[in-house]
Design an enzyme around this catalytic site. Sequence first.
Site, PDB file in Angstrom:
ATOM      1  N   HIS A  19       0.763  -1.231  -0.030  1.00  0.00           N
ATOM      2  CA  HIS A  19       0.045   0.127   0.087  1.00  0.00           C
ATOM      3  C   HIS A  19       0.740   1.181  -0.199  1.00  0.00           C
ATOM      4  CE1 HIS A  19      -3.014  -2.838   2.207  1.00  0.00           C
ATOM      5  NE2 HIS A  19      -3.582  -2.438   1.159  1.00  0.00           N
ATOM      6  N   LYS A  43     -16.121  -7.365   5.605  1.00  0.00           N
ATOM      7  CA  LYS A  43     -14.994  -7.849   5.914  1.00  0.00           C
ATOM      8  C   LYS A  43     -14.959  -7.852   7.416  1.00  0.00           C
ATOM      9  CE  LYS A  43     -11.636  -7.151   2.130  1.00  0.00           C
ATOM     10  NZ  LYS A  43     -10.339  -6.388   1.736  1.00  0.00           N
ATOM     11  N   ARG A  92      -2.810  -5.438  -8.525  1.00  0.00           N
ATOM     12  CA  ARG A  92      -1.590  -6.002  -8.467  1.00  0.00           C
ATOM     13  C   ARG A  92      -1.566  -7.272  -9.514  1.00  0.00           C
ATOM     14  NH1 ARG A  92      -3.503  -8.135  -2.855  1.00  0.00           N
ATOM     15  NH2 ARG A  92      -5.387  -7.886  -3.956  1.00  0.00           N
ATOM     16  N   SER A 130      -3.409  -7.788   2.931  1.00  0.00           N
ATOM     17  CA  SER A 130      -3.322  -7.677   4.523  1.00  0.00           C
ATOM     18  C   SER A 130      -3.883  -9.006   5.127  1.00  0.00           C
ATOM     19  CB  SER A 130      -4.447  -6.452   4.648  1.00  0.00           C
ATOM     20  OG  SER A 130      -3.944  -5.327   4.035  1.00  0.00           O
TER      21      SER A 130
END
Length: 165
Positions: A19, A43, A92, A130
């Site tokens: 990040h 989440k 990504r 993460s």
Amino acid sequence: MKVKRVIYPGTFDPITNGHLDILNRALTLFQNVEVLVCENPSKSPLFTLEERKRLIEESMKGIARIKVSVYRGLLVDAVKKGEKAIFIRGLRVVSDFEYELQMAIMNRKLNPDIETVFLMPNEQYIFLSSSMVRDIVKFKGDISRFIPRVVRLALKEKFKDGVKP
Ligand code: COA
């Protein structure tokens, strides 16, 4: 109309060097960047919004051109109508693309003044996430080169009593 706000939104649970790589790239393109620590309803985060905000601020200490805020709600509503804004998102791997494209198009439909700009991190971070960081630390693996020191200490503290079932 000139762009008023450049926003880097995300869950950041916790922030990683991947990040930070995106954020630093954004700072080479834009004068100021606002990091928006969001609540993603799908989440269950390990860190609270305030903890995540503090970890970002401490990781970016000394860089005056960023501002970190927490946000609860629909992302487009963080931008006032008629206010030209850019959302920064990291891309990504190819699997990110579908989700990101859907979100960018939907956000543009909801507010045509918002454009999404995609940036690609350094290749050493393309498989980083993460949840991967949380899992590795939880099971005492070494991930120190992928996270800022403050994040490593905060994760250590979270898991100091072992893994909760
Ligand atoms: N380096 C490392 N990891 C990266 C990364 C990078 N450069 N870029 C993305 N990631 C990872 C994140 O760590 C995260 O991993 P995780 O799922 O294992 O935790 C994952 O990619 C996705 O991350 P993130 O960028 O935080 O997106 P998100 O899907 O969690 O959040 C928002 C998307 C910002 C829109 C969310 O806040 C949200 O859902 N908001 C409310 C509802 C809304 O507005 N939705 C949009 C409707 S169109």
